[in-house]
Every structure is written in structure tokens, then in C-alpha cells.
Scaffold this motif. Structure first.
Motif, PDB file in Angstrom:
ATOM      1  N   ASN A 138       2.542   1.894  -3.383  1.00 57.13           N
ATOM      2  CA  ASN A 138       1.627   2.305  -4.442  1.00 57.13           C
ATOM      3  C   ASN A 138       0.858   3.573  -4.085  1.00 57.13           C
ATOM      4  O   ASN A 138      -0.161   3.865  -4.710  1.00 57.13           O
ATOM      5  N   ASN A 139       1.313   4.324  -3.094  1.00 52.93           N
ATOM      6  CA  ASN A 139       0.679   5.576  -2.659  1.00 52.93           C
ATOM      7  C   ASN A 139      -0.794   5.408  -2.306  1.00 52.93           C
ATOM      8  O   ASN A 139      -1.620   6.261  -2.600  1.00 52.93           O
ATOM      9  N   GLY A 140      -1.166   4.286  -1.708  1.00 48.49           N
ATOM     10  CA  GLY A 140      -2.526   4.063  -1.251  1.00 48.49           C
ATOM     11  C   GLY A 140      -3.497   3.612  -2.313  1.00 48.49           C
ATOM     12  O   GLY A 140      -4.695   3.527  -2.045  1.00 48.49           O
TER      13      GLY A 140
ATOM     14  N   ARG B 169       0.828  -1.211   0.000  1.00 53.67           N
ATOM     15  CA  ARG B 169       0.000   0.000   0.000  1.00 53.67           C
ATOM     16  C   ARG B 169       0.856   1.252   0.000  1.00 53.67           C
ATOM     17  O   ARG B 169       0.586   2.209  -0.720  1.00 53.67           O
ATOM     18  N   ILE B 170       1.910   1.279   0.794  1.00 54.74           N
ATOM     19  CA  ILE B 170       2.791   2.449   0.862  1.00 54.74           C
ATOM     20  C   ILE B 170       3.518   2.642  -0.464  1.00 54.74           C
ATOM     21  O   ILE B 170       3.644   3.772  -0.960  1.00 54.74           O
TER      22      ILE B 170
END
Length: 86
Positions: A63-65, A60-61
Motif C-alpha cells: 500500500n506504499n506506506g 505496508r509495502i
């Protein structure tokens, strides 16, 4: 804490020439061996859950959320299966 237990197990192995499982099998009664086995299995399950969730957070981090945590967990599970079967 895990590092400390591993260091103590290594010292035990070096001095006795037997590993921890052999010594537990000799010294403990049947019910104590079963309790130790169950506690070990629970610790391994807890470690695996922690690893999968941390991988999902990392995805997640990175891929910028964009990728939700649930999808990250599924990706981690498939990644583990791919590594396990390879």
C-alpha cells in the motif's frame, strides 16, 4: 534449521515406524518432557509472531506506506481468525 529438524524427524520415523513425540515420551523423564513441551510452545509462539509481523510489513509495502504497521498486524490477526474458523 527447521528443515533440518524435519528431515531428521522423517528419517527417524521411517526407520523406527514411530514419530518423534512417541519416542520422546518413551525415552525422557517427566521433567524433560515438560521442558521439551515448553520449548516447543515458545518456538511456535515465536514463529507466529514472525508471521504476523511479516504480513504487516507486506501490507505496508503493497500500500506504499499508507497502512501503518499496527493496522497491518490487526488485519493479519483478523485474516488468521477468518481462515481458522472457515
Amino acid at each position: 534449521m527447521g528443515l533440518l529438524i524435519q528431515l531428521l524427524s522423517v528419517r527417524l520415523s521411517v526407520t523406527t515406524r514411530r514419530h518423534l513425540a512417541e519416542l520422546c515420551r518413551e525415552k525422557y523423564t517427566t521433567w524433560a518432557k515438560i521442558v521439551l513441551w515448553l520449548m516447543t510452545e515458545l518456538a511456535l509462539i515465536g514463529y507466529d509472531i514472525q508471521e504476523v509481523i511479516s504480513r504487516a510489513i507486506a501490507i505496508r509495502i503493497l500500500n506504499n506506506g499508507v497502512v501503518p504497521l499496527q493496522v497491518g498486524v490487526v488485519i493479519s490477526a483478523f485474516d488468521w481468525l477468518a481462515l481458522f474458523t472457515a
